[in-house]
Enzyme design. Sequence first.
Site, PDB file in Angstrom:
ATOM      1  N   ASP A 115      36.029  40.816  41.734  1.00  0.00           N
ATOM      2  CA  ASP A 115      37.404  40.594  42.197  1.00  0.00           C
ATOM      3  C   ASP A 115      38.009  41.841  42.849  1.00  0.00           C
ATOM      4  OD1 ASP A 115      38.010  37.896  41.728  1.00  0.00           O
ATOM      5  OD2 ASP A 115      38.564  38.246  39.630  1.00  0.00           O
ATOM      6  N   ARG A 135      38.682  42.763  34.818  1.00  0.00           N
ATOM      7  CA  ARG A 135      39.183  43.467  36.003  1.00  0.00           C
ATOM      8  C   ARG A 135      39.648  44.893  35.704  1.00  0.00           C
ATOM      9  NH1 ARG A 135      42.613  40.416  40.410  1.00  0.00           N
ATOM     10  NH2 ARG A 135      41.724  42.203  41.522  1.00  0.00           N
ATOM     11  N   ARG A 166      50.858  37.311  34.269  1.00  0.00           N
ATOM     12  CA  ARG A 166      50.125  38.588  34.310  1.00  0.00           C
ATOM     13  C   ARG A 166      51.061  39.771  33.993  1.00  0.00           C
ATOM     14  NH1 ARG A 166      45.208  37.866  37.446  1.00  0.00           N
ATOM     15  NH2 ARG A 166      44.507  35.762  36.975  1.00  0.00           N
ATOM     16  N   HIS A 202      50.451  34.623  40.255  1.00  0.00           N
ATOM     17  CA  HIS A 202      50.950  35.907  40.779  1.00  0.00           C
ATOM     18  C   HIS A 202      52.122  35.594  41.703  1.00  0.00           C
ATOM     19  CE1 HIS A 202      47.071  38.591  40.531  1.00  0.00           C
ATOM     20  NE2 HIS A 202      47.940  38.976  39.624  1.00  0.00           N
ATOM     21  N   CYS A 225      46.320  38.665  48.928  1.00  0.00           N
ATOM     22  CA  CYS A 225      45.564  39.221  47.799  1.00  0.00           C
ATOM     23  C   CYS A 225      44.556  40.262  48.273  1.00  0.00           C
ATOM     24  CB  CYS A 225      44.796  38.128  47.063  1.00  0.00           C
ATOM     25  SG  CYS A 225      45.831  36.858  46.382  1.00  0.00           S
TER      26      CYS A 225
HETATM   27  N1  ARG Z   1      40.463  36.224  40.757  1.00  0.00           N
HETATM   28  C1  ARG Z   1      41.559  37.134  40.917  1.00  0.00           C
HETATM   29  C2  ARG Z   1      42.426  37.089  39.660  1.00  0.00           C
HETATM   30  O1  ARG Z   1      42.627  36.038  39.127  1.00  0.00           O
HETATM   31  C3  ARG Z   1      42.356  36.763  42.129  1.00  0.00           C
HETATM   32  C4  ARG Z   1      43.442  37.739  42.438  1.00  0.00           C
HETATM   33  C5  ARG Z   1      44.306  37.309  43.581  1.00  0.00           C
HETATM   34  N2  ARG Z   1      45.196  38.331  43.963  1.00  0.00           N
HETATM   35  C6  ARG Z   1      46.491  38.175  44.238  1.00  0.00           C
HETATM   36  N3  ARG Z   1      47.135  39.197  44.710  1.00  0.00           N
HETATM   37  N4  ARG Z   1      47.136  37.054  43.978  1.00  0.00           N
HETATM   38  O2  ARG Z   1      42.896  38.106  39.209  1.00  0.00           O
END
Ligand code: ARG
Length: 269
Positions: free
Chosen positions: A70, A95, A140, A169, A263
């Site tokens: 990612d 991550r 998040r 997000h 992203c």
């Molecule tokens: N697979 C990543 C996650 O879930 C995707 C991140 C996408 N990034 C964003 N800026 N929305 O963290």
Amino acid sequence: MSDSRVPRSRRFLVCEPRHFAVQYAINPWMHPDKPVDVDLAQEQWQALIRAYRAHGHTVDTVEPVPGLPDMVFAANAAFVVGGRVFGSLFHAPERRPESVHYDTWFKAAGYDVYRPESVTEGEGDLVWTGRYVLAGTGFRTTREAHREAQEFLGHPVIGLTLVDPYFYHLDTALFVLDDDNVCYYPEAFSPGSREVLRRLYPDAVLATREDAMAFGLNSVSDGRHVFIAPRAEALADRLADHGYVPVPVDLSEFHKAGGGIKCCTQEIR
Ligand code: ARG
């Protein structure tokens, strides 16, 4: 009207999708059993970079690291305004190791990096409007991180609560068009946050669920050109009616990881 929209050239930080894959599921878009076409992902990503450069933007790259699929989602690694770098502390353990590699890039580029104590995912949830920061929470980035960001940056941070797991997000539900306006999908937000957005941006361009599911809100605007997912056709038309110039760039392979144009793009201000 079209000619009244003035672009401003930007500096972007990106990460090549050399090791991109869907190996775990940390949002509802991710299905590790569904394959990603890595060659197509590369082509799509290269087309995005070409589009940025063709429109006069500067693109810097951070070296991708094997085992961090990612890492291509550069937006999540930091939030930078006025040369101050507010680093990330990822929610998912998978991550977390990305941060050190981005921090190394920033340090080499001459920036100090603030290390947050609370979970925060950079421009995924922190969005600079030109005057203040809109900050997502719910999935998040935490409220505590909003406080840390405000203290470190010295800019007002306005918290917004996200309620739909597909739009986990803030940058999947809202993007800034220019210093005066934004575009967003109201139903991605709690009723109170919706009201806040209505008060701040009475003339906002509103998107439908269809636009949002097509990653139409994960767009990048330079004030005139809007780099946008081609499947968000209705939204692109609406933006054109408002005098913006849609530049379609297809990142469909990245949608399988829950990501799109924004992203993949971090702005360095
Ligand atoms: N697979 C990543 C996650 O879930 C995707 C991140 C996408 N990034 C964003 N800026 N929305 O963290």
